[in-house]
Design an enzyme around this catalytic site. Structure first.
Site, PDB file in Angstrom:
ATOM      1  N   HIS A  92       0.814  -1.210   0.000  1.00 48.09           N
ATOM      2  CA  HIS A  92       0.000   0.000   0.000  1.00 48.09           C
ATOM      3  C   HIS A  92       0.848   1.260   0.000  1.00 48.09           C
ATOM      4  O   HIS A  92       0.333   2.347   0.278  1.00 48.09           O
ATOM      5  CB  HIS A  92      -0.967   0.024   1.188  1.00 48.09           C
ATOM      6  CG  HIS A  92      -1.950  -1.103   1.167  1.00 48.09           C
ATOM      7  ND1 HIS A  92      -1.670  -2.330   1.710  1.00 48.09           N
ATOM      8  CD2 HIS A  92      -3.190  -1.182   0.641  1.00 48.09           C
ATOM      9  CE1 HIS A  92      -2.708  -3.131   1.532  1.00 48.09           C
ATOM     10  NE2 HIS A  92      -3.646  -2.459   0.879  1.00 48.09           N
TER      11      HIS A  92
HETATM   12 FE1  FES Z   1       0.667  -2.253   3.812  1.00 43.17          FE
HETATM   13 FE2  FES Z   1       3.236  -2.214   4.291  1.00 43.17          FE
HETATM   14  S1  FES Z   1       2.067  -0.671   3.309  1.00 43.17           S
HETATM   15  S2  FES Z   1       1.867  -3.810   4.803  1.00 43.17           S
END
Ligand code: FES
Length: 127
Positions: A92
Site C-alpha cells: 500500500h
Molecule cells: Fe501495507 Fe506495508 S504498506 S503492509
C-alpha cells in the site's frame, strides 16, 4: 557478526521467526536521519533513540511493515527504497526513512527496533 557487512549494505537475519534488518548505514544516510525535525514525524523518534550511542552507523530493526505485516523492500542495493532513502513497502505504499521511521503511506508506526546490545565492536546480541 557485523564485520562482513560493508557500508551501504544490509543483511536480514531471522530472530524469533521474524526478519531482522541490519544495515550498515552510509554517512549520508546517518546525516539525513539526524537532520529530520522529529516533531514533524508521525511516530516521533530521534535517530539517537533508534540507534546505540557510538554505533550510529548501525541500524537494527524488525523488517515487518507496521501496516499489515509485509516485509518492505530496501535490503538489496537494487531494491526500490522509497522517497526517503530507506525502505518501501509496495503493498500500500509505505515509505520509511534511513532510520526506519514511517514518513509516508498508511503504516502507523516506525519499524520496530528490538532489544539488542553490542557485545564487542563487531558483534551484537538481539533479544
Ligand atoms: Fe501495507 Fe506495508 S504498506 S503492509
Amino acid at each position: 557478526d557485523l564485520s562482513p557487512i560493508e557500508e551501504g549494505q544490509s543483511i536480514t537475519v531471522m530472530w524469533r521467526g521474524k526478519p531482522v534488518f541490519i544495515r550498515h548505514r552510509t554517512e549520508k544516510e546517518v546525516a539525513e536521519a539526524k537532520a529530520v525535525d522529529v516533531k514533524s514525524l508521525r511516530d516521533p523518534q530521534s535517530d539517537a533513540e533508534r540507534t546505540k550511542e557510538g554505533h550510529e552507523k548501525w541500524l537494527v530493526m524488525v523488517g515487518i511493515c507496521t501496516h499489515l505485516g509485509c516485509v518492505p523492500l530496501g535490503q538489496k542495493n537494487t531494491d526500490v527504497r522509497g522517497d526517503y532513502d530507506g525502505w518501501f513497502c509496495p503493498c500500500h505504499g509505505s515509505h520509511y526513512d534511513s532510520a526506519g521511521r514511517i514518513r509516508k503511506g498508511p503504516a502507523p508506526k516506525n519499524l520496530l527496533v528490538p532489544d539488542y546490545a553490542f557485545i564487542n565492536e563487531t558483534t551484537i546480541r538481539i533479544g
